[in-house]
Motif scaffolding. Structure first.
Motif, mmCIF file in Angstrom:
data_model
loop_
_atom_site.group_PDB
_atom_site.id
_atom_site.type_symbol
_atom_site.label_atom_id
_atom_site.label_comp_id
_atom_site.label_asym_id
_atom_site.label_seq_id
_atom_site.Cartn_x
_atom_site.Cartn_y
_atom_site.Cartn_z
ATOM 1 N N ASN A 164 0.805 -1.219 0.000
ATOM 2 C CA ASN A 164 0.000 0.000 0.000
ATOM 3 C C ASN A 164 0.837 1.267 0.000
ATOM 4 N N ASP A 165 2.125 1.150 0.394
ATOM 5 C CA ASP A 165 2.986 2.323 0.480
ATOM 6 C C ASP A 165 4.432 1.852 0.435
ATOM 7 N N ASN A 166 5.078 2.007 -0.718
ATOM 8 C CA ASN A 166 6.436 1.496 -0.882
ATOM 9 C C ASN A 166 7.499 2.285 -0.125
ATOM 10 N N SER A 167 7.085 3.297 0.631
ATOM 11 C CA SER A 167 8.036 3.980 1.510
ATOM 12 C C SER A 167 8.089 3.323 2.885
ATOM 13 N N ARG A 168 7.361 2.231 3.032
ATOM 14 C CA ARG A 168 7.302 1.508 4.301
ATOM 15 C C ARG A 168 7.662 0.039 4.077
ATOM 16 N N VAL A 169 8.275 -0.580 5.080
ATOM 17 C CA VAL A 169 8.741 -1.968 4.988
ATOM 18 C C VAL A 169 8.005 -2.809 6.033
ATOM 19 N N VAL A 170 7.500 -3.953 5.604
ATOM 20 C CA VAL A 170 6.848 -4.893 6.513
ATOM 21 C C VAL A 170 7.881 -5.915 6.990
ATOM 22 N N LEU A 171 7.992 -6.058 8.301
ATOM 23 C CA LEU A 171 8.846 -7.067 8.924
ATOM 24 C C LEU A 171 7.959 -7.989 9.742
ATOM 25 N N ILE A 193 4.467 -11.859 14.952
ATOM 26 C CA ILE A 193 4.791 -10.472 15.282
ATOM 27 C C ILE A 193 5.072 -9.768 13.966
ATOM 28 N N ALA A 194 4.375 -8.680 13.711
ATOM 29 C CA ALA A 194 4.555 -7.966 12.445
ATOM 30 C C ALA A 194 4.623 -6.465 12.697
ATOM 31 N N LEU A 195 5.515 -5.812 11.979
ATOM 32 C CA LEU A 195 5.635 -4.365 12.046
ATOM 33 C C LEU A 195 5.684 -3.798 10.636
ATOM 34 N N GLU A 196 5.130 -2.608 10.479
ATOM 35 C CA GLU A 196 5.310 -1.852 9.239
ATOM 36 C C GLU A 196 6.101 -0.607 9.614
ATOM 37 N N VAL A 197 7.294 -0.483 9.058
ATOM 38 C CA VAL A 197 8.271 0.504 9.504
ATOM 39 C C VAL A 197 8.606 1.467 8.364
ATOM 40 N N PRO A 198 8.637 2.777 8.624
ATOM 41 C CA PRO A 198 9.117 3.706 7.598
ATOM 42 C C PRO A 198 10.521 3.317 7.150
#
Length: 271
Positions: A22-29, A181-186
């Motif tokens: 949804n936003d390629n400026s953010r990374v899902v870990l 556990i999931a994070l979406e990080v700038p």
């Protein structure tokens, strides 16, 4: 491996890293652990151990040494219907936080239930860092036929590789839940001198010493102390499962990405 098979809370399944669709400026870990949980045990076993440190290691300059750390710990479970609280800390070295990596916030877990549609995911955004966080049970996303893989390996060992062993087309993980556990990080919080190239490793750690208290005074408590020691790790999928020989699997779990870069296990993998 045998060292983590008896410690499901620290037994990692997989780790994932990808750009947010949804936003390629953010990374899902994301990391998964303690799998093969049947839905009927969601309430009894769907909690996060408070004595394990869950960590994402981020390497961003090409030297195989982690440069960022995202540590997640949980409060004890006090009720089957009350969320645990996760504490998320981001640092640029273990135990050292400085701007712009002075990130620390709390977030609730998603509590499981027995409704047909399942519990809605609770996603928390930290207002300062703009990091999104989720922790809860999910359907296991990994697709793999464990039995077919074992039979194929046996055919290879016998000198007659037989890829038709995979014609079963069965998913050993279908119908099972797993802790996630999931994070979406700038992305700018992860980026380093290698620009848009990062390496991601998931690890679980426990404190070195554990003492069980007995008697009425101890009330069955376990007291942990000492420095944190790595229990398991998951970077590239299935390396330990498929490539590392059985006698070295515990050794691999305790090793580091620097060991990999120094070819510590190359002879076992290639040989």
């Amino acid at each position: 491996s045998t060292s983590v098979a008896k410690d499901p809370g620290a037994d990692l399944g997989d780790s994932f890293a990808f750009l947010s669709p949804n936003d390629n400026s953010r990374v899902v870990l994301a990391m998964t652990f303690d799998g093969f949980l049947v839905p009927s045990q969601a309430l009894n076993l769907g909690y996060f151990p408070p004595d394990i440190l869950y960590r994402f290691e981020i390497e961003n300059n090409g030297d195989a040494v982690p440069d960022r750390f995202i540590d997640i710990t949980f409060t004890p479970q006090t009720s089957r219907s009350v969320a645990q609280t996760a504490t998320i800390v981001m640092s640029n070295r273990r135990g050292f936080r400085s701007p712009p990596f002075n990130v620390r916030f709390n977030a609730p877990t998603t509590v499981s239930n027995f409704t047909p549609q399942g519990a809605p995911f609770v996603v928390t955004r930290d207002a300062t860092s703009q990091i999104d966080f989720f922790a809860g049970l999910t359907d296991d996303p990994f697709y793999f036929d464990i039995v077919a893989f074992g039979r194929f390996n046996a055919s290879v060992a016998a000198g007659m590789p037989d890829p038709t062993r995979f014609n079963r087309s069965r998913d050993s993980f279908a119908g099972y839940n797993i802790h996630t556990i999931a994070l979406e990080v700038p992305a700018h919080l992860l980026r380093g001198s290698a620009d848009n190239v990062i390496g991601v490793n998931a690890v679980t750690l426990r404190q070195r010493n554990s003492t069980r208290l007995s008697g009425a005074e101890g009330q069955g408590q376990v007291i942990n102390s000492g420095d944190f020691v790595q229990v398991d790790r998951a970077g590239v999928p299935a390396v330990n499962t498929a490539l590392i020989p059985f006698p070295r699997k515990n050794e691999f779990n305790a090793a580091t990405t620097q060991d990999d870069a120094n070819l510590r296990f190359a002879d076992s993998i290639i040989g």
